[in-house]
Design a protein around this motif. Structure first.
Motif, PDB file in Angstrom:
ATOM      1  N   PRO A 196      -0.934   2.906  13.574  1.00 48.54           N
ATOM      2  CA  PRO A 196      -0.577   3.768  12.447  1.00 48.54           C
ATOM      3  C   PRO A 196       0.945   3.791  12.301  1.00 48.54           C
ATOM      4  O   PRO A 196       1.676   3.616  13.286  1.00 48.54           O
ATOM      5  CB  PRO A 196      -1.098   5.144  12.867  1.00 48.54           C
ATOM      6  CG  PRO A 196      -1.951   4.905  14.072  1.00 48.54           C
ATOM      7  CD  PRO A 196      -1.451   3.671  14.715  1.00 48.54           C
ATOM      8  N   ILE A 210      -0.956  -2.764   7.475  1.00 52.35           N
ATOM      9  CA  ILE A 210      -1.732  -2.494   8.677  1.00 52.35           C
ATOM     10  C   ILE A 210      -1.532  -3.669   9.625  1.00 52.35           C
ATOM     11  O   ILE A 210      -1.819  -4.820   9.260  1.00 52.35           O
ATOM     12  CB  ILE A 210      -3.225  -2.315   8.362  1.00 52.35           C
ATOM     13  CG1 ILE A 210      -3.425  -1.351   7.187  1.00 52.35           C
ATOM     14  CG2 ILE A 210      -3.979  -1.851   9.602  1.00 52.35           C
ATOM     15  CD1 ILE A 210      -2.846   0.017   7.396  1.00 52.35           C
ATOM     16  N   THR A 226      -1.315  -3.539   2.366  1.00 53.40           N
ATOM     17  CA  THR A 226      -1.852  -2.420   1.584  1.00 53.40           C
ATOM     18  C   THR A 226      -1.290  -2.389   0.169  1.00 53.40           C
ATOM     19  O   THR A 226      -1.836  -1.711  -0.699  1.00 53.40           O
ATOM     20  CB  THR A 226      -1.556  -1.083   2.278  1.00 53.40           C
ATOM     21  OG1 THR A 226      -0.142  -0.947   2.460  1.00 53.40           O
ATOM     22  CG2 THR A 226      -2.262  -1.014   3.622  1.00 53.40           C
ATOM     23  N   ASN A 254      -1.068   3.791   6.812  1.00 53.17           N
ATOM     24  CA  ASN A 254      -1.957   4.647   7.598  1.00 53.17           C
ATOM     25  C   ASN A 254      -1.100   5.447   8.558  1.00 53.17           C
ATOM     26  O   ASN A 254      -0.436   4.893   9.421  1.00 53.17           O
ATOM     27  CB  ASN A 254      -2.965   3.810   8.382  1.00 53.17           C
ATOM     28  CG  ASN A 254      -3.709   4.642   9.420  1.00 53.17           C
ATOM     29  OD1 ASN A 254      -3.307   4.711  10.573  1.00 53.17           O
ATOM     30  ND2 ASN A 254      -4.768   5.296   8.999  1.00 53.17           N
ATOM     31  N   MET A 258      -7.021   5.897  12.927  1.00 51.14           N
ATOM     32  CA  MET A 258      -8.151   5.068  12.516  1.00 51.14           C
ATOM     33  C   MET A 258      -9.333   5.295  13.450  1.00 51.14           C
ATOM     34  O   MET A 258      -9.216   5.972  14.468  1.00 51.14           O
ATOM     35  CB  MET A 258      -7.754   3.590  12.562  1.00 51.14           C
ATOM     36  CG  MET A 258      -6.387   3.284  11.972  1.00 51.14           C
ATOM     37  SD  MET A 258      -5.794   1.631  12.425  1.00 51.14           S
ATOM     38  CE  MET A 258      -4.059   1.785  11.977  1.00 51.14           C
ATOM     39  N   VAL A 269      -9.786   2.415   8.211  1.00 51.19           N
ATOM     40  CA  VAL A 269      -8.373   2.780   8.062  1.00 51.19           C
ATOM     41  C   VAL A 269      -8.160   3.603   6.794  1.00 51.19           C
ATOM     42  O   VAL A 269      -8.248   3.065   5.681  1.00 51.19           O
ATOM     43  CB  VAL A 269      -7.496   1.512   8.000  1.00 51.19           C
ATOM     44  CG1 VAL A 269      -6.019   1.893   7.994  1.00 51.19           C
ATOM     45  CG2 VAL A 269      -7.813   0.563   9.153  1.00 51.19           C
ATOM     46  N   THR A 271      -5.660   5.306   4.158  1.00 48.04           N
ATOM     47  CA  THR A 271      -4.270   5.022   3.801  1.00 48.04           C
ATOM     48  C   THR A 271      -3.644   6.158   3.008  1.00 48.04           C
ATOM     49  O   THR A 271      -4.327   6.892   2.295  1.00 48.04           O
ATOM     50  CB  THR A 271      -4.158   3.728   2.983  1.00 48.04           C
ATOM     51  OG1 THR A 271      -4.964   3.850   1.798  1.00 48.04           O
ATOM     52  CG2 THR A 271      -4.612   2.526   3.796  1.00 48.04           C
ATOM     53  N   ASP A 318      -3.589  12.135  -0.092  1.00 50.11           N
ATOM     54  CA  ASP A 318      -4.064  11.091   0.803  1.00 50.11           C
ATOM     55  C   ASP A 318      -4.911  11.678   1.923  1.00 50.11           C
ATOM     56  O   ASP A 318      -4.808  12.865   2.238  1.00 50.11           O
ATOM     57  CB  ASP A 318      -2.891  10.297   1.385  1.00 50.11           C
ATOM     58  CG  ASP A 318      -1.792  11.202   1.950  1.00 50.11           C
ATOM     59  OD1 ASP A 318      -1.860  12.423   1.719  1.00 50.11           O
ATOM     60  OD2 ASP A 318      -0.876  10.683   2.596  1.00 50.11           O
TER      61      ASP A 318
END
Length: 366
Positions: A196, A210, A226, A254, A258, A269, A271, A318
């Motif tokens: 992360p 990621i 991403t 992230n 996870m 994951v 985000t 998020d």
């Protein structure tokens, strides 16, 4: 993006035991998924927050007494969720000293690092990996990921540069001097750790790729973009075709952590939103893969499926926590599921192998 958890000030870590003299029945060796250990962040790779250990119950919890305390060398915001492996408790102090304690007595076995007294010096814990006699603790300080000998606390010389790597080493050159740290333990899968990242929420943020690193060598193994590059699925969800290399746009990282299904070899994951966080005028489009739950092949980083919770987020909506892996039963059939909580108060539940929603999701055009 990263958001602070509730603040807890204190210098003592408490470990409680029952003094009831209760007798433990002998049993066969535990099978996988019996939830009797706490060797991973939040309990297990599925982030279940669950244990079947039964000595502490609602009937005797009022008899708990403090068995020992450990006084850390610093103070501040404590977010750490400790892990326990082979009777050793591993954790991180408020200012990022990594400690190993005898879980029965609280006696310090080793300590790594000095106190880091900066505004972003918080950590939610460490990751543990082993292969035979090779036992490692993975932890972060600033932009660096360290691999430590779990028994001695010494850096592993063969990992990266004498025991550490720069998390920005897997990013484009444009990110080399940008704010990139990690507050949440990485997710272990085989000989990989998927990290992360906490990065800026403003204009000029690094991209939130990621990244999986080899636990033995520290080398970068795979990257999932991403903010898609040309030719990648989702590239057309950004009106600016140079968004992936923009000096202004970034993030979609992230930060919350996870979960991984070790048998299916899929990592899940969630985000964060894209940056700039609260202004979308420079990042028109629905902005995949920001504000999404990604299901990736844990071996390669290949996307298997995804779901985007908020298109073109400008409200910082998020996912705020790692997903949870669980099993649902419908009409007598067990379904492997993944559940993701959101800041809006909704819990989204999917078949974790196919991405099919297990409860109706109504999307209304805005």
């Amino acid at each position: 993006m990263f958001k602070s958890s509730p603040i807890f000030y204190g210098i003592a870590v408490l470990f409680i035991l029952i003094h009831l003299g209760c007798e433990i029945e002998e049993r066969d060796l535990p099978q996988k998924n019996e939830y009797i250990t706490w060797s991973s962040y939040l309990g297990d790779p599925g982030r279940s927050h669950y244990s079947t250990l039964s000595q502490i119950t609602k009937n005797n919890v009022n008899h708990l007494k403090v068995a020992w305390t450990y006084e850390a060398a610093d103070w501040g915001q404590m977010q750490m969720n400790p892990i326990v492996v082979d009777s050793i408790l591993y954790g991180v102090t408020a200012a990022l000293r990594v400690v190993a304690l005898n879980a029965a007595t609280g006696k310090e076995i080793w300590q790594f690092g000095d106190s880091v007294k900066v505004w972003h010096s918080t950590s939610r814990g460490v990751s543990y990996w082993e292969d035979g006699k090779d036992k490692r603790i993975l932890c972060t300080r600033g932009p660096h990921l360290f691999a430590l000998n779990a028994l001695t606390g010494e850096p592993i010389p063969s990992f990266g540069d004498n025991g550490k790597i720069d998390l920005r080493s897997g990013m484009p050159d444009s990110a080399k001097d940008k704010f990139v740290i990690s507050n949440t333990p990485g997710t272990i899968f085989k000989n990989l750790i998927v990290m992360p990242l906490r990065i800026s929420e403003d204009a000029g943020a690094a991209s939130g790729d990621i990244m999986a690193f080899n636990i033995i060598t520290g080398e970068l193994q795979w990257v999932f973009h991403t903010i898609p590059h040309p030719g990648e699925v989702g590239f057309d969800t950004w009106k600016d075709t140079t968004a992936y290399k923009s000096p202004i746009v970034g993030a979609a990282n992230n930060w919350a952590g996870m979960a991984v299904d070790e048998e299916a070899e899929i990592i899940y994951v969630p985000t964060g939103s894209a940056a700039p966080d609260f202004y979308g005028g420079v990042r028109l489009g629905s902005n995949l893969y920001a504000n999404s739950l990604l299901a990736l092949n844990a071996n390669t980083g290949e996307r298997l499926w995804h779901f985007q919770f908020t298109h073109h987020d400008i409200w910082d909506r998020d996912p705020p926590a790692p997903p949870n892996l669980l099993t649902l039963e419908r009409a007598g059939k067990k379904i492997p599921a993944v559940a993701q909580v959101t800041k809006q108060g909704y819990v989204y539940v999917f078949n974790r192998l196919t991405g099919e929603p297990l409860f109706d999701i109504e999307e209304k055009p805005m």
